[in-house]
Design an enzyme around this catalytic site. Structure first.
Site, PDB file in Angstrom:
ATOM      1  N   ASP A  41       0.779  -1.252   0.000  1.00  0.00           N
ATOM      2  CA  ASP A  41       0.000   0.000   0.000  1.00  0.00           C
ATOM      3  C   ASP A  41       0.813   1.306   0.000  1.00  0.00           C
ATOM      4  O   ASP A  41       1.788   1.417   0.738  1.00  0.00           O
ATOM      5  CB  ASP A  41      -0.851   0.117   1.281  1.00  0.00           C
ATOM      6  CG  ASP A  41      -1.602  -1.131   1.623  1.00  0.00           C
ATOM      7  OD1 ASP A  41      -1.534  -2.115   0.887  1.00  0.00           O
ATOM      8  OD2 ASP A  41      -2.265  -1.115   2.681  1.00  0.00           O
ATOM      9  N   GLN A  57       4.171   0.580   2.237  1.00  0.00           N
ATOM     10  CA  GLN A  57       4.385  -0.665   2.969  1.00  0.00           C
ATOM     11  C   GLN A  57       5.535  -1.400   2.283  1.00  0.00           C
ATOM     12  O   GLN A  57       5.531  -1.566   1.055  1.00  0.00           O
ATOM     13  CB  GLN A  57       3.108  -1.515   2.938  1.00  0.00           C
ATOM     14  CG  GLN A  57       1.991  -0.941   3.772  1.00  0.00           C
ATOM     15  CD  GLN A  57       2.240  -1.162   5.252  1.00  0.00           C
ATOM     16  OE1 GLN A  57       1.989  -2.217   5.788  1.00  0.00           O
ATOM     17  NE2 GLN A  57       2.744  -0.137   5.921  1.00  0.00           N
ATOM     18  N   PHE A 100       2.071  -1.070  10.035  1.00  0.00           N
ATOM     19  CA  PHE A 100       1.090  -1.221   8.961  1.00  0.00           C
ATOM     20  C   PHE A 100       0.663   0.146   8.419  1.00  0.00           C
ATOM     21  O   PHE A 100       1.110   1.190   8.886  1.00  0.00           O
ATOM     22  CB  PHE A 100      -0.121  -2.029   9.474  1.00  0.00           C
ATOM     23  CG  PHE A 100       0.084  -3.526   9.455  1.00  0.00           C
ATOM     24  CD1 PHE A 100       1.352  -4.098   9.355  1.00  0.00           C
ATOM     25  CD2 PHE A 100      -1.005  -4.391   9.557  1.00  0.00           C
ATOM     26  CE1 PHE A 100       1.528  -5.485   9.339  1.00  0.00           C
ATOM     27  CE2 PHE A 100      -0.846  -5.775   9.543  1.00  0.00           C
ATOM     28  CZ  PHE A 100       0.416  -6.331   9.437  1.00  0.00           C
ATOM     29  N   GLU A 222     -10.541  -2.097   4.432  1.00  0.00           N
ATOM     30  CA  GLU A 222      -9.166  -1.665   4.661  1.00  0.00           C
ATOM     31  C   GLU A 222      -8.975  -0.257   4.094  1.00  0.00           C
ATOM     32  O   GLU A 222      -9.648   0.153   3.147  1.00  0.00           O
ATOM     33  CB  GLU A 222      -8.189  -2.638   4.000  1.00  0.00           C
ATOM     34  CG  GLU A 222      -8.270  -4.045   4.595  1.00  0.00           C
ATOM     35  CD  GLU A 222      -7.123  -4.960   4.163  1.00  0.00           C
ATOM     36  OE1 GLU A 222      -6.461  -5.528   5.036  1.00  0.00           O
ATOM     37  OE2 GLU A 222      -6.906  -5.112   2.954  1.00  0.00           O
TER      38      GLU A 222
HETATM   39  C1  FRU Z   1      -4.019  -3.446   2.762  1.00  0.00           C
HETATM   40  C2  FRU Z   1      -3.398  -3.943   4.063  1.00  0.00           C
HETATM   41  C3  FRU Z   1      -3.707  -2.979   5.189  1.00  0.00           C
HETATM   42  C4  FRU Z   1      -2.579  -3.219   6.148  1.00  0.00           C
HETATM   43  C5  FRU Z   1      -1.424  -3.451   5.222  1.00  0.00           C
HETATM   44  C6  FRU Z   1      -0.388  -4.404   5.741  1.00  0.00           C
HETATM   45  O1  FRU Z   1      -3.406  -3.973   1.632  1.00  0.00           O
HETATM   46  O2  FRU Z   1      -3.829  -5.248   4.348  1.00  0.00           O
HETATM   47  O3  FRU Z   1      -4.983  -3.156   5.761  1.00  0.00           O
HETATM   48  O4  FRU Z   1      -2.378  -2.141   7.002  1.00  0.00           O
HETATM   49  O5  FRU Z   1      -1.978  -3.942   4.008  1.00  0.00           O
HETATM   50  O6  FRU Z   1       0.742  -4.430   4.936  1.00  0.00           O
END
Ligand code: FRU
Length: 496
Positions: A41, A57, A100, A222
Site C-alpha cells: 500500500d 508498505q 502497517f 481496509e
Molecule cells: C491493505 C493492508 C492494510 C494493512 C497493510 C499491511 O493492503 O492489508 O490493511 O495495514 O496492508 O501491509
C-alpha cells in the site's frame, strides 16, 4: 535494536540489493517501486515543505510480504522521484510485528505519521493479532522519531467492533479539529469504518461507526479515506471479500468509493452503494491527498494480494499506479494521471484521420514505455480495439477492445506473457460515437483511461522485452481521428 539502527539496517539491505541488480526487463521506468524487494500500500501521501512525499508498505529484506516497514520516496512534481531512507521500522513492543498502513499530516511545520502497530499473539493471522494506532514525527521529513506515549489509540472501542482488525488510520484536519478514519469489521464480519477526533493529534476521542456495509460490501474495510470531491462527500476504501457480480468484482479484493453525505456532527455517513475506482486487475489500497494546487490526488498499489508477481526474479515486487487527479463530473468520479507527467514525453508521433479496415499498424506507433492518446470514431463499427506489447505474431499481446452494442470495454491479458492472466470488462458509453483513450504503458504495466477518465483499467503484464508491437483492429470501418504517441523518459532519478 533502537529504531534508528533498524532503519539504517533496512536501508542498507535495500541499497545493497539495488546495487547488485541489473536493469531487469520488467523494472518500471516511470512508476514508483522500491529500489529493491517488496512493497504494497501507498502510505502517508502528502505535500510537505514544498515537496510531495509518498511512503509505502515495504519489506526491505525479501520479495515477499513480511514484517512491515515504511519505505519513502519524494518528488517536486509528481513525475521525477527520489528515493529516501526507510522511514519506519518495527522496533517497539507495540509494533514489533509490523508498521502497517497509515497517513501523514503536517502540524506547525512538523510531519506526523500515523500508522498501525501490529502484533501477532498466536498462530492464526486472522484472529491472533493486536492492532493499535501509533504516531511518529519528523522535522526534516526524513528521520522519524516514534512518539514516546505510543500507542495513541490503544484499543478498538466497545460495541459491534471486532477488537482484532483495527487499522489504517487516515488523518485530516477540518476547521482546527483533526479527524481519523479507521478500517474495521463488525463481530459478524461486516466491513465498516470508525471515526475519531482530536484537538492536538495526540489525544483521540472515539466518535462512532461512521459507515457500515449493507449487502455485498465485504467482511473488512481496509484503508478507508473520507474526502470531499467537488462538494461530493465520499469514502474511498478497499473492501475484502466482495463477491463477484456479473462483470464486476473479479479481483481478490476491490478498491471502491461510496458517494454519500457526512451528516452534521460527523457521526454518520449516509450512502447507498459503492463503485469501483478502477476496472482492471491491479489497483488496491489507494490513498488520497489534497495538494497545494487544491487537487485531490490518488495513488494505489498496482498489484493484488495473492497474484503471481513474476518480477520477483528481478528482486523487486509491487509498484504504485501513476498519481491520478480525481474530480466529479455528471455524478461520476473521474480519475486521470496528473498533467505534470507530460514532462516525460519525447519523440512525438502523430496521425490523424486514418482508417482501420480490419487491421492496421502505423509506422512509429509501438514501444515498451509510452503514452498513447487516441480519439476513435466508432459510428460504423460493432467491435474494435488495439493490441499492444505484441510480439508481432499474435502469440503474445495484451488487448483492449470495445463492443459498441454492449457499450463495454474489455481488457484481456490472457496472452500478455508470463504471470497472471484473465479478462476484465467495464461499461463505458461512447460520446457522440467517439471513444477517447489515454494509455500509459510501462515495462510491466498498463493503465488505460477511457472517455477522459470516466473509467480506468489497470493491469500488470509481463511480456518479453522485445514485444513492442501495437496494432489496431475492427470488424468494420473505424476512423482513428487522432493518434498521438510519445516515448516516455525514465523518472526514478535516484536509486539508492
Ligand atoms: C491493505 C493492508 C492494510 C494493512 C497493510 C499491511 O493492503 O492489508 O490493511 O495495514 O496492508 O501491509
Amino acid at each position: 535494536m533502537p529504531h534508528q539502527e533498524l532503519v539504517k539496517k533496512a536501508t542498507a539491505s535495500v541499497m545493497e540489493e539495488n546495487k547488485r541488480q541489473d536493469a531487469g526487463e520488467w523494472r518500471l521506468d516511470y512508476h514508483i517501486t522500491a529500489p529493491a524487494f517488496w512493497i504494497n500500500d501507498p502510505n502517508g501521501f502528502c505535500y510537505y515543505n514544498g515537496e510531495y512525499h509518498l511512503f509505502y508498505q515495504h519489506h526491505p529484506y525479501s520479495v515477499n510480504w513480511d514484517n512491515m516497514h515504511w519505505g519513502h520516496i519524494k518528488s517536486k512534481d509528481l513525475t521525477y522521484w527520489e528515493d529516501l531512507p526507510v522511514a519506519l521500522a518495527p522496533s517497539e513492543s507495540y509494533d514489533k510485528d509490523g508498521c502497517f498502513s497509515g497517513s501523514a499530516i503536517e502540524k506547525d511545520g512538523r510531519l506526523y505519521l500515523f500508522y498501525t502497530g501490529n502484533i501477532w499473539n498466536g498462530p492464526d493471522p486472522d484472529t491472533d493479532l493486536k492492532q493499535t494506532q501509533c504516531l511518529a514525527y519528523s522535522d526534516d521529513g526524513i528521520t522519524f522519531t516514534k512518539y514516546e506515549h505510543n500507542p495513541v489509540i490503544s484499543e478498538a472501542p466497545e460495541g459491534d467492533i471486532d477488537p482484532a482488525h483495527f487499522r489504517d488510520p487516515k488523518v485530516w484536519e477540518e476547521e482546527g479539529m483533526y479527524y481519523c478514519i479507521l478500517g474495521s469489521k463488525s463481530k459478524e464480519n461486516i466491513g465498516q469504518a470508525l471515526l475519531y477526533k482530536s484537538a492536538d493529534l495526540l489525544n483521540w476521542e472515539y466518535i462512532s461507526i461512521v459507515a457500515k456495509g449493507n449487502g455485498n460490501m465485504g467482511y473488512m474495510w481496509e484503508c478507508p479515506d473520507l474526502i470531499t470531491v467537488n462538494g461530493q462527500d465520499m469514502i474511498v476504501m478497499s473492501p475484502q471479500g466482495v463477491k463477484p457480480e456479473g462483470d464486476l468484482y473479479h479481483n481478490l479484493h476491490q478498491a471502491v468509493y461510496l458517494p454519500g453525505h457526512l451528516e452534521e456532527g460527523k457521526e454518520h455517513f449516509q450512502f447507498e452503494h459503492f463503485e469501483l475506482l478502477d476496472y482492471g486487475f491491479d489497483f488496491y489500497a489507494p490513498q488520497t491527498t489534497l495538494d497545494v494546487k487544491g487537487r485531490r490526488l490518488i495513488a494505489g498499489w498496482m498489484a493484488m494480494w495473492e497474484s503471481p508477481m513474476p518480477e520477483e526474479k528481478e528482486q523487486w515486487t509491487g509498484a504504485m499506479t501513476l498519481p491520478r487527479e480525481l474530480w466529479m463530473e455528471q455524478g461520476r468520479l473521474y480519475s486521470f494521471p496528473v498533467e505534470e507527467l507530460q514532462a516525460l514525453r519525447q519523440k512525438q508521433v502523430f496521425y490523424h484521420n486514418v482508417y482501420i479496415n480490419n487491421s492496421l499498424q502505423l509506422d512509429g506507433i509501438n514501444g515498451k514505455t509510452l503514452e498513447l492518446r487516441l480519439t476513435i470514431d466508432a459510428n460504423k463499427a460493432g467491435h474494435f480495439g488495439l493490441s499492444f506489447r505484441g510480439d508481432g505474431s499474435g502469440r503474445e499481446q495484451t488487448t483492449w477492445s470495445y463492443d459498441v452494442n454492449e457499450q463495454k470495454a474489455v481488457l484481456d491479458r490472457s496472452l500478455a506473457g508470463e504471470g497472471p492472466v484473465g479478462v476484465r470488462k467495464a461499461k463505458v458509453p461512447l460520446r457522440d460515437g467517439l471513444m477517447d483513450l489515454c494509455i500509459y504503458i510501462d515495462s510491466s504495466s498498463v493503465e488505460i483511461f477511457m472517455q477522459h477518465g470516466e473509467v480506468s483499467m489497470t493491469a500488470r503484464i509481463y511480456p518479453k522485452e522485445s514485444s513492442t508491437a501495437i496494432s489496431f483492429f475492427s470488424d468494420n470501418l473505424v476512423e482513428l481521428v487522432k493518434v498521438e504517441k510519445w516515448d516516455l523518459k525514465p523518472s526514478m532519478t535516484t536509486r539508492l
